[in-house]
Write a protein that holds these residues in place. Sequence first.
Motif, mmCIF file in Angstrom:
data_model
loop_
_atom_site.group_PDB
_atom_site.id
_atom_site.type_symbol
_atom_site.label_atom_id
_atom_site.label_comp_id
_atom_site.label_asym_id
_atom_site.label_seq_id
_atom_site.Cartn_x
_atom_site.Cartn_y
_atom_site.Cartn_z
ATOM 1 N N ALA A 131 0.538 -0.743 -0.108
ATOM 2 C CA ALA A 131 0.015 0.018 -0.061
ATOM 3 C C ALA A 131 0.599 1.077 -0.251
ATOM 4 C CB ALA A 131 -0.954 0.467 1.241
ATOM 5 N N GLY A 132 2.068 1.081 0.966
ATOM 6 C CA GLY A 132 2.903 2.681 0.950
ATOM 7 C C GLY A 132 3.536 2.775 -0.464
ATOM 8 N N ASN A 133 3.982 1.227 -1.479
ATOM 9 C CA ASN A 133 4.084 1.883 -2.610
ATOM 10 C C ASN A 133 2.592 2.411 -3.827
ATOM 11 O OD1 ASN A 133 7.149 1.354 -2.965
ATOM 12 N ND2 ASN A 133 6.444 0.070 -1.287
ATOM 13 N N LEU A 134 1.892 1.858 -3.562
ATOM 14 C CA LEU A 134 0.450 2.508 -4.031
ATOM 15 C C LEU A 134 0.788 3.609 -3.646
ATOM 16 C CD1 LEU A 134 -1.328 -0.684 -4.025
ATOM 17 C CD2 LEU A 134 0.414 -0.473 -5.691
ATOM 18 N N VAL A 135 0.924 4.127 -2.210
ATOM 19 C CA VAL A 135 0.657 5.646 -2.320
ATOM 20 C C VAL A 135 1.459 6.375 -2.891
ATOM 21 C CG1 VAL A 135 0.886 7.270 -0.166
ATOM 22 C CG2 VAL A 135 -0.546 5.747 -0.132
ATOM 23 N N VAL A 153 -3.550 5.603 -7.822
ATOM 24 C CA VAL A 153 -3.428 3.527 -6.729
ATOM 25 C C VAL A 153 -3.713 2.998 -8.215
ATOM 26 C CG1 VAL A 153 -4.479 2.538 -5.305
ATOM 27 C CG2 VAL A 153 -3.730 4.914 -5.134
ATOM 28 N N LEU A 154 -4.672 2.532 -8.327
ATOM 29 C CA LEU A 154 -5.056 1.655 -9.474
ATOM 30 C C LEU A 154 -4.759 1.469 -11.042
ATOM 31 C CD1 LEU A 154 -9.328 1.666 -9.642
ATOM 32 C CD2 LEU A 154 -8.371 0.332 -8.189
ATOM 33 N N LEU A 155 -3.927 3.092 -10.939
ATOM 34 C CA LEU A 155 -3.010 2.595 -12.775
ATOM 35 C C LEU A 155 -1.855 1.999 -12.461
ATOM 36 C CD1 LEU A 155 -2.859 3.447 -15.415
ATOM 37 C CD2 LEU A 155 -1.696 5.297 -14.245
ATOM 38 N N PHE A 367 -5.744 -0.273 2.346
ATOM 39 C CA PHE A 367 -4.630 0.431 2.627
ATOM 40 C C PHE A 367 -4.291 1.856 2.396
ATOM 41 C CE2 PHE A 367 -4.107 -4.327 4.768
ATOM 42 C CZ PHE A 367 -4.142 -3.254 6.756
ATOM 43 N N ALA A 368 -4.260 1.623 0.939
ATOM 44 C CA ALA A 368 -3.729 2.761 0.409
ATOM 45 C C ALA A 368 -4.706 4.011 0.379
ATOM 46 C CB ALA A 368 -2.851 2.752 -1.059
ATOM 47 N N PRO A 372 -3.572 6.916 2.893
ATOM 48 C CA PRO A 372 -2.497 7.789 2.491
ATOM 49 C C PRO A 372 -1.211 8.580 2.843
ATOM 50 C CG PRO A 372 -3.635 9.362 2.546
ATOM 51 C CD PRO A 372 -3.952 8.336 3.489
ATOM 52 N N GLN A 373 -0.423 7.475 3.329
ATOM 53 C CA GLN A 373 1.088 8.169 3.857
ATOM 54 C C GLN A 373 2.278 7.730 3.207
ATOM 55 O OE1 GLN A 373 1.680 10.129 6.017
ATOM 56 N NE2 GLN A 373 -0.754 11.030 7.127
#
Length: 498
Positions: A131-135, A153-155, A367-368, A372-373
């Motif tokens: 999630a942190g990387n999707l943020v 995030v979805l992209l 989570f992302a 969003p951190q």
Amino acid sequence: MIILGIAISVLAVIGIGLLVARKVDGDSVNFLVAGRSLGLPLVAAGLMGQAVDSNATLGNTDLAGSVGFWAGASLPLGLGLCLLLTGLFFAKPMNRMGLLTLPDFYRIKYGRGVEFSASILMIFSFCILLAGNLVAGGFLFERFLGIPYTAGVLLIVAIVLTYTVTGGMFSDAYTALAQMVITVIGSLALLIWVGSTYGLDIPEGMGPFDVGQLGNSSEGAVVNWATLIALGIGDIVAIDFMQRIFSARSPEIARRACFVGAAGTAVVGIPYALVALATTDLVGDGSGPRLLTLLDEHAPAGLAILVLSAIVAASCSTANGAILGTASVATRNIAGRTDRTDAAGRDTLLRDVRLTMIPVVAVAIFFAVEVPQTGILLTLAFDLMLAALIVPFVAAHLSSRITTAAAVAAMVAGLGVRLVLFVLTPTMYGVPNTVLHIDNSLIGPGFDGWPTFFGFLASLLAFLGTLAVQRLREPAGKSAAPGDIPPLPTPEPVVQHG
């Protein structure tokens, strides 16, 4: 122009991932650990790619610019320390065991129950890491494409899944090599540009040599040390790191790759922290990550394309490994798929791992969107690993007198203490605890950082205490029960590729 440049770099990475996907050849060992055939450059790039992610770039600059060098640099330096310790003590024996996933180790040493419990915790932690990387992708695409954060995030999920589903570890390794070349060049180019354009003047009390950040609690020392320890030690039991170690052609290559990855992580991470400090007045505390503001509003287009491509590359590399590792653990260690083939000889493990990637990314997306951190999610993920799993892991390498009961006690005590302190502490690593906090008069923000140490200490004491009680109850002269340490498995056959 910036979007076009990023798009070209992304398409190039996808192309590499799809090109090498043919090496999988319908075999789950090839998919999960690249047939245990990878040489030093590919293993080192993979390890570095898992360490240098958006948390260690965007999170690094946000924390360094607002709090100080050690608040930000503790992220990449902690991950580098983890690789150094893994290379010194664990890479060779872990590679030699011929495993497919890290929880396999817990099954061999402690049994199926510990394997299952460890797997649950690893999956939860890595969904947070993913999630942190999707943020980062969400913020980047929101700012430069003008699309909603959730769509961004979805992209990035779609980009990573394109080659992860097809090529597994082979795609991961070869794309990581390309991604890390971009990342190293981008990091150093950014530092040189900032130094030559604005200078490297660092605000008083915030630089790398201002030791108050490591010695004075009022300057964030406890949080900084907690970050270093959580990542430097807790990340040793990272499923993505270990899966790359399993993929190495030999134990010595696995060991050397850890050292190269550790050095590379520091080379990339330190410049980002220095850049944040040197541009504090220029960027300020605007909305969104500081680094994206700097690149969007002040950097020349060519440099912005290079650094943004590096950020996307770092995010994709870590997300790739996290998706692959988490889906592998869910399929093999949660569902209990120790057999790779069915009665007809078809490799159904490969199919099932690919299907499991979909719910894994769904949880990470949740989570992302909810938290969003950048940076904080990375530390939180491995804080949980430090509290519950590192003590049984290290003990299994040091002694043959370990027991399942001791491992269970360590996991329950460490995780229990850490979670209780988490919900009672109003901040986590310097930011408000918006995930789950219960208002109370016992613990204030000044306690932030200490839960990391108390969780680990509770795990260690529970493990040692349980062993001591069990030994006191043993009849005089009795040795450890034969079933305490199951024999090592026969390694899967190595599949070599040209």
